[in-house]
Design a protein around this motif. Structure first.
Motif, PDB file in Angstrom:
ATOM      1  N   TYR A  12       0.826  -1.206   0.000  1.00  0.00           N
ATOM      2  CA  TYR A  12       0.000   0.000   0.000  1.00  0.00           C
ATOM      3  C   TYR A  12       0.864   1.261   0.000  1.00  0.00           C
ATOM      4  CZ  TYR A  12      -3.564  -3.419   1.275  1.00  0.00           C
ATOM      5  OH  TYR A  12      -4.394  -4.502   1.288  1.00  0.00           O
ATOM      6  N   LEU A  13       1.994   1.193   0.684  1.00  0.00           N
ATOM      7  CA  LEU A  13       2.929   2.318   0.652  1.00  0.00           C
ATOM      8  C   LEU A  13       3.443   2.562  -0.766  1.00  0.00           C
ATOM      9  CD1 LEU A  13       5.089   1.832   3.878  1.00  0.00           C
ATOM     10  CD2 LEU A  13       3.672   3.804   3.335  1.00  0.00           C
ATOM     11  N   LEU A  14       3.758   1.473  -1.470  1.00  0.00           N
ATOM     12  CA  LEU A  14       4.219   1.602  -2.852  1.00  0.00           C
ATOM     13  C   LEU A  14       3.127   2.210  -3.727  1.00  0.00           C
ATOM     14  CD1 LEU A  14       6.377   1.097  -4.995  1.00  0.00           C
ATOM     15  CD2 LEU A  14       5.419  -1.216  -5.294  1.00  0.00           C
ATOM     16  N   ASN A  15       1.893   1.769  -3.521  1.00  0.00           N
ATOM     17  CA  ASN A  15       0.775   2.359  -4.264  1.00  0.00           C
ATOM     18  C   ASN A  15       0.680   3.858  -4.005  1.00  0.00           C
ATOM     19  OD1 ASN A  15       0.017  -0.101  -5.358  1.00  0.00           O
ATOM     20  ND2 ASN A  15      -1.530  -0.513  -3.801  1.00  0.00           N
ATOM     21  N   GLY A  76     -13.502   2.843 -17.691  1.00  0.00           N
ATOM     22  CA  GLY A  76     -12.657   1.703 -17.362  1.00  0.00           C
ATOM     23  C   GLY A  76     -11.369   2.070 -16.649  1.00  0.00           C
ATOM     24  N   ILE A  77     -11.363   3.233 -15.981  1.00  0.00           N
ATOM     25  CA  ILE A  77     -10.147   3.636 -15.268  1.00  0.00           C
ATOM     26  C   ILE A  77     -10.360   3.630 -13.754  1.00  0.00           C
ATOM     27  CG2 ILE A  77      -9.192   4.991 -17.166  1.00  0.00           C
ATOM     28  CD1 ILE A  77     -10.300   7.500 -15.890  1.00  0.00           C
ATOM     29  N   TYR A  78     -11.443   3.008 -13.310  1.00  0.00           N
ATOM     30  CA  TYR A  78     -11.646   2.821 -11.870  1.00  0.00           C
ATOM     31  C   TYR A  78     -10.615   1.827 -11.342  1.00  0.00           C
ATOM     32  CZ  TYR A  78     -13.739   1.161  -7.538  1.00  0.00           C
ATOM     33  OH  TYR A  78     -13.952   0.803  -6.228  1.00  0.00           O
ATOM     34  N   ASP A  79     -10.056   2.135 -10.168  1.00  0.00           N
ATOM     35  CA  ASP A  79      -9.068   1.284  -9.521  1.00  0.00           C
ATOM     36  C   ASP A  79      -7.824   1.105 -10.390  1.00  0.00           C
ATOM     37  OD1 ASP A  79      -8.059  -0.198  -7.433  1.00  0.00           O
ATOM     38  OD2 ASP A  79      -8.995  -2.083  -8.065  1.00  0.00           O
ATOM     39  N   THR A 162      -9.681  -2.817  -4.554  1.00  0.00           N
ATOM     40  CA  THR A 162      -8.735  -3.630  -3.784  1.00  0.00           C
ATOM     41  C   THR A 162      -7.376  -3.737  -4.469  1.00  0.00           C
ATOM     42  OG1 THR A 162      -9.604  -5.621  -4.874  1.00  0.00           O
ATOM     43  CG2 THR A 162     -10.584  -4.993  -2.760  1.00  0.00           C
ATOM     44  N   LYS A 163      -7.307  -3.428  -5.768  1.00  0.00           N
ATOM     45  CA  LYS A 163      -6.060  -3.616  -6.521  1.00  0.00           C
ATOM     46  C   LYS A 163      -5.088  -2.452  -6.316  1.00  0.00           C
ATOM     47  CE  LYS A 163      -6.278  -3.388 -10.986  1.00  0.00           C
ATOM     48  NZ  LYS A 163      -6.548  -3.708 -12.409  1.00  0.00           N
ATOM     49  N   ILE A 164      -5.577  -1.227  -6.445  1.00  0.00           N
ATOM     50  CA  ILE A 164      -4.733  -0.035  -6.322  1.00  0.00           C
ATOM     51  C   ILE A 164      -5.226   0.757  -5.113  1.00  0.00           C
ATOM     52  CG2 ILE A 164      -3.798   1.992  -7.482  1.00  0.00           C
ATOM     53  CD1 ILE A 164      -3.133  -0.600  -8.883  1.00  0.00           C
TER      54      ILE A 164
END
Length: 218
Positions: A12-15, A76-79, A162-164
């Motif tokens: 999560y820090l990297l995100n 299509g740019i969600y998450d 949950t991905k980004i």
């Protein structure tokens, strides 16, 4: 231990770093030319446009996040990193434009005229003469933009799944409906604050000079 494993803090820090750094870089790329235009050129309703840009920073995020959620789903740019970096411009770019605009205004226009007489074109004047002069202000504005982006909560809460997922949203995993894991929450919160603190310490010289540049002029 199970919940700590289920919530990999460093991922999560990297995100957060990718999103915040990307948003800051895009704000610098687009915001500095905009700041120069607002500082140097006179055009109709210039101050109204400048104030409108600043108002984006202070507008409640909840007003726009629901329409953005629907738009992001359709596009299509969600998450996605792209989606969050793009929306973070509402946080970072207005601040950067207003701060850097002041530094351009503090630079005498005669410097540009003298460079033109010496045969420099606009791009050479801008990158070789003006950018070095506004470097302290640019660094301080970029740091502030990075910190505001890093601390953002509403936008990633609604526009990231949950991905980004950045750290500001991810640490809420330690808050359950019937209990709170205070130890893990405290550690995650402390770790999430470290990058911005380290970044500020590393460029402290530029930050102090940049924030005090206008105050000591004259």
């Amino acid at each position: 231990a199970d919940i700590w494993t289920a919530a990999p803090v460093f991922k999560y820090l990297l995100n957060s770093f990718i999103i915040s750094a990307g948003a800051t870089a895009l704000a610098i790329l687009c915001g500095i030319p905009a700041a120069y235009a607002l500082a140097r050129y006179n055009f109709k309703k210039k101050e109204d446009i400048a104030f409108q840009i600043l108002s984006f920073k202070f507008a409640p995020e909840i007003l726009v996040v629901l329409p953005l959620f629907m738009i992001y789903q359709k596009l299509g740019i969600y998450d996605t990193y792209f989606g969050l970096i793009w929306v973070y411009q509402l946080i970072s770019m207005p601040l950067l434009i207003w701060v850097v605009r002041g530094y351009f205004e503090d630079i005498s226009v005669e410097i540009e005229y003298a460079a033109q007489v010496d045969g420099y074109n606009w791009y050479q004047i801008f990158f070789k003469n003006l950018i070095p002069l506004i470097k302290p202000g640019m660094v301080s504005a970029a740091l502030l933009a990075f910190i505001f982006a890093w601390n953002s909560f509403t936008f990633p809460l609604m526009l990231a799944g949950t991905k980004i997922q950045p750290i500001t949203v991810a640490i809420t995993k330690y808050l359950g409906t019937d209990s709170a894991h205070y130890g893990q929450l405290a550690v995650a919160a402390a770790i999430s604050a470290l990058p911005a603190i380290v970044f500020a310490i590393c460029i402290q010289k530029h930050l102090v000079r940049g924030l005090s540049f206008g105050a000591v002029k004259g």
